[in-house]
Motif scaffolding. Structure first.
Motif, PDB file in Angstrom:
ATOM      1  N   ALA A 347       0.836  -1.192   0.000  1.00 14.46           N
ATOM      2  CA  ALA A 347       0.000   0.000   0.000  1.00 14.46           C
ATOM      3  C   ALA A 347       0.875   1.248   0.000  1.00 14.46           C
ATOM      4  O   ALA A 347       1.783   1.385   0.813  1.00 14.46           O
ATOM      5  N   GLY A 351      -2.962   4.699   0.323  1.00 15.48           N
ATOM      6  CA  GLY A 351      -3.769   3.519   0.587  1.00 15.48           C
ATOM      7  C   GLY A 351      -3.957   2.597  -0.586  1.00 15.48           C
ATOM      8  O   GLY A 351      -4.444   1.471  -0.416  1.00 15.48           O
ATOM      9  N   ASN A 352      -3.617   3.018  -1.794  1.00 16.72           N
ATOM     10  CA  ASN A 352      -3.776   2.147  -2.961  1.00 16.72           C
ATOM     11  C   ASN A 352      -2.850   0.950  -2.852  1.00 16.72           C
ATOM     12  O   ASN A 352      -1.675   1.080  -2.519  1.00 16.72           O
ATOM     13  N   ILE A 353      -3.360  -0.232  -3.156  1.00 12.11           N
ATOM     14  CA  ILE A 353      -2.574  -1.460  -3.118  1.00 12.11           C
ATOM     15  C   ILE A 353      -1.958  -1.694  -4.494  1.00 12.11           C
ATOM     16  O   ILE A 353      -2.660  -1.760  -5.505  1.00 12.11           O
TER      17      ILE A 353
END
Length: 495
Positions: A347, A351-353
């Motif tokens: 992440a 917060g993007n994986i």
């Protein structure tokens, strides 16, 4: 064994006073040398040559910026939201002539050239050293190192800027040299490397970290390939001996397996030699700056400023073992196999994986996290690169079957199926394009490959890349301002 040197030097002209540290390059410390006493013995010659290596370690080059600049421009990776804006300019091609990173690259390369010229320009004094203090063969060897390094710095410069000032050791014009045509600079590079390959020691005879005969043959072949002189390039590559592929691809990117059988030339780092000056050596190559920031910059458990692009990840065949040697994905182990990468480890700050993270040159195989510096050497030329360049040359001037043979040696190590020797010329070329993309991912070669193949504009369509402009960087404003023999009329197109 890794050894430590600090050499204080008084260099003439524009160079000033520099200190240099190189691991695996041992010599006595010649305290407080002056121009009048210089080049009186082997230690002094070696000290001057060592100084020429130091600029490769700088933040402007392999210490930090080289990775970002070329990996971002090639779009082999994508910036995460927290990546510094000055690095993002290379991804979206928004840099201009005021860019400080480009100016530092220019400055660091030319400082390295100046240091090499200090040796080359004093060849007569070096030759006057008595034979019992320094043999004729070692004199030629040291001159060969300086000429290899000068050629290497100039090759980096012409690839990025095209026409640049040619400093060939003549310091009769101290206020600055004018811009020379790229062809004249390339001719100097070829001349330097021809001398170097004839006078340098083989890898088995030389200390780790120094330029060798094989490195000069390899770089000469690469320069000739870039000039589309395929036959001479192939001949230069075929002169190389004593190299092979590592059994384990990943061994090319760990600290404990540096200078292995696949390594042709690498830039030295060693945390034990000191890192106190790591932020203070953008261009001069002085002080304790034996660290590269790549580990923490790229590391998904740390700064995670970039991640491998979707396009790059999709290029790998399903059974290609190089994927696991290049990237971390969820479920991979690290810290000597005691910990497992979880989804949260991918992440970014927002917060993007991300689907994967860089594994090459990371210390996670033995550490839980990266420090602010890494001691893993930067591989500038590997033998797998040589094999694929040989395939490219053979495809042009020999036969497709010979070219496929070189490619298949690289594919065999990766565990992927061999290519058929019946492929036609275009099919072989397409195979080379694929193979270089996956074999050399994140090793600062793809952008130049795209340029010399004429594929940059098509591949980078939809980005801000402009054909006729972004093939080159702008000449830095501060060079135009400080050099009376370089003006805005010399600026590269579009800037």
């Amino acid at each position: 064994m890794k050894k430590y040197i600090v050499v204080l030097m008084v260099l003439t002209g524009v160079i000033g006073i520099h200190s240099c540290s190189e691991k695996d390059l041992e010599l006595s410390n010649p305290n407080q040398l002056s121009p009048e006493t210089y080049f009186a013995n082997e230690a002094q010659v070696q000290a001057a040559v060592n100084a020429s290596y130091a600029n490769l370690q700088t933040v402007a080059l392999y210490g930090r910026l080289m990775w970002y600049m070329l990996d971002n421009m090639s779009h082999e990776q994508t910036p995460n939201g927290q990546q510094e804006a000055d690095k993002v300019t290379f991804y979206d091609f928004t840099y201009d002539s005021s860019n400080a990173q480009i100016a530092d690259f220019w400055d660091s390369c030319f400082r390295g050239i100046n240091k090499a010229n200090f040796v080359i320009g004093n060849q007569e004094k070096i030759n006057e050293i008595p034979e019992n203090l320094l043999s004729a063969s070692r004199k030629r060897k040291f001159i060969g190192e300086a000429r290899f390094l000068r050629a290497n710095y100039y090759f980096m410069l012409v690839n990025r800027f095209g026409n640049v000032p040619l400093l060939n050791g003549d310091n009769t014009q101290p206020e600055g040299k004018p811009i020379s045509p790229k062809a004249a600079v390339v001719a100097q590079i070829i001349d330097d490397l021809t001398y170097a390959k004839a006078n340098l020691l083989s890898k088995s005879e030389e200390e780790n970290g120094r330029a060798t005969k094989g490195a000069a043959q390899a770089l000469l072949g690469k320069v000739l390939l870039y000039e589309k002189q395929y036959g001479p390039a192939l001949s230069a590559f075929r002169e190389m001996s004593g190299y092979a592929l590592e059994a384990d691809y990943y061994d090319n990117f760990k600290e404990e397996t540096e200078h292995g059988i696949e390594s042709v030339f690498e830039v030295e780092y060693d945390l034990a030699l000191g890192t106190g000056a790591k932020w203070d050596s953008n261009v001069i190559g002085a002080g304790q700056n034996h660290a590269t920031f790549r580990g923490q910059d790229y590391g998904n458990l740390d700064w995670f400023n970039v991640y491998p692009s979707d396009d790059l990840l999709a290029e790998f065949e399903a059974d290609d073992s190089r994927f696991a040697g290049s990237f971390y994905v969820v479920g991979d182990t690290y810290l000597d196999g005691t910990k497992t990468m979880e989804e949260g480890n991918f992440a970014e700050n927002g917060g993007n994986i991300r689907p994967a993270a860089w594994k090459k040159y990371q210390n996670y195989y033995k550490q839980q996290s990266e420090n602010q510096e890494s001691g893993i050497n930067a591989k500038v030329i590997r033998y797998s690169d040589i094999l694929l360049m040989m395939a490219e040359c053979a495809n042009e001037v020999e036969s497709q079957a010979v070219a496929v043979g070189f490619i298949n040696r690289v594919r065999a190590r990766a565990g992927v199926s061999a290519l058929a020797t019946s492929l036609n010329k275009q099919q072989v070329f397409d195979a080379i394009v694929h193979e270089r993309k996956v074999e050399l991912a994140g090793e600062q070669v793809r952008f130049d490959d795209l340029l010399r193949w004429g594929r940059a504009s098509a591949f980078l369509a939809g980005t801000n890349f402009q054909s006729g402009k972004h093939e080159l960087w702008p000449i830095p404003d501060r060079e135009i301002a400080s050099n009376p023999n370089v003006s805005s009329e010399d600026q590269n197109p579009g800037y």
